[in-house]
Design an enzyme around this catalytic site. Sequence first.
Site: not given
Length: 496
Positions: A341, A267
Amino acid sequence: MKVSVSPGHNINGTLIMPFFEGTESVPDMHAEGMHTALKSQINMVLNDGDFKSKAKSTMSLMGGDGGKAMLVGLGKESDADVHAYRKAGASVVASRKKAHGTELTVRFSGASVECMAAFSEGMMLRDYSFDRYKAIDEDKEDELDVRVTCDVGQETELSALILTLSGVTSGVHLSRDLGNMPPNDMYPEAFADQAWEWAKDYDNVVVTIINYDQAVKAGMGGLVAVGMGSSRKPCMVIFELNADLTGRGPMLVGKGITFDTGGISLKPGANMDEMKYDMGGSATVFGTMQALAATGFAGKVTAITCMAENMPAANAQRPGDVITTLSGKTIEVLNTDAEGRLVLADGLWKAAEFDPEYIIDFATLTGACVVALGHEATGLWSNDDDFRTRIHEAGNAVDELAWPMPLLPAFEKEMTDSKIADTRNLGAGRYGGANTAAAFLKQFVPNRDYEKDGETIPWAHMDIAGTYWGSKTNTMVGNGATGIHVRTMYHLITNG
Ligand code: BES
Ligand code: ZN
Ligand code: ZN
């Protein structure tokens, strides 16, 4: 905060008085036992319109004869439901510096028991600070001692309600503590240890920890792949309340990424510190279990949290890796930052082992959900329209908004389009990212008893990326982790 209930009109410390918009003088009943100078001062500010009793406004007054008061606005009488009372109670605590001292006496005028309880709830919820890391805390305030006065005959019902709400509040505050903890101290094993210690307080609670080695052995390829690049190894924590009861109960599943750097798909640096709250889903789940246990809920409830730290490292997973999840399904990992996920794939599959009535997962899953709904509403997806409506309504009942979002076959198709694996963890483009994530998760919700053509288990997914943190308009919170949806879940579960 200590809260006690007493019928009658004795005033200890500062008098807290909630008023509807347009109140021009203190009603006689409301004024009993009040210092005369204070009463005339309150009448003056009400009459002159200096205090308009707008929702969430407060004003502190000091009578010349030593009486102290804080006026608090409930807004328009026609809108004054439990939510208005709850917000007004929170406003009192939010502006407590003005409240002259720690002893408060709340006096209502004609409020229902539910509204008085909601006002107290707002006070309790807002009475939170995360200061355990401050060696020197000049702002630290002493514990509030609140007396809620009511009419004779109302005290039993009101104290019982307040006692329950204080148990639920302890769950919200636990969730906030977990979310606010710095990631060097809140890592997967630390969360598991805390759950383990917590379970000792209740004899109807069992906590089971599936550690790294056991997760590898069990084939939890999603959890393992996400967590293996960190020196803090991943684990799964299972909470069972009243497990010996027969029959089905709710199942909650939480994303617990104790820090999300993005992994090899790193990130950007700005605000990365906030990714400590990427375990907000697991905090919601733990907080809900605390709320239920503390209030003595007698039903069966189970929960699973998927704990991992997503780090870049020599032994981290790479974009391009193919992993095999607990379900046997393979996933092509195209972006290591779409890690929530992956851990949830194993958590959801595991959930069906407990033959649950329904499954709800909580996850700070996508930035796209924040783009779609801002900080005002949680994204809510479900494979069952009625179930989704029930959750939406439970959220409305406690003023925690969850907004319906679509689960569409087209999104699912987008997520299964991998050349080399059963499915992929990234959509085809950047649009609809919250929906493609939800569609991805749906593939890992098994039918009942894991039967291919078996009955569908009602399942809902709640993306709390925008609502678990920094909700500026939420009077109940202030700053940091919000602890959202502990109250929604408490309401949903205890109201059948
Ligand atoms: N934890 C983030 C999502 C997030 C973003 C939570 C902002 C709270 C605030 C999640 O793991 C993530 O990075 N998602 C990616 C998915 C993408 C790579 C498909 C995202 O949203 O950008
Ligand atoms: Zn991520
Ligand atoms: Zn994440």
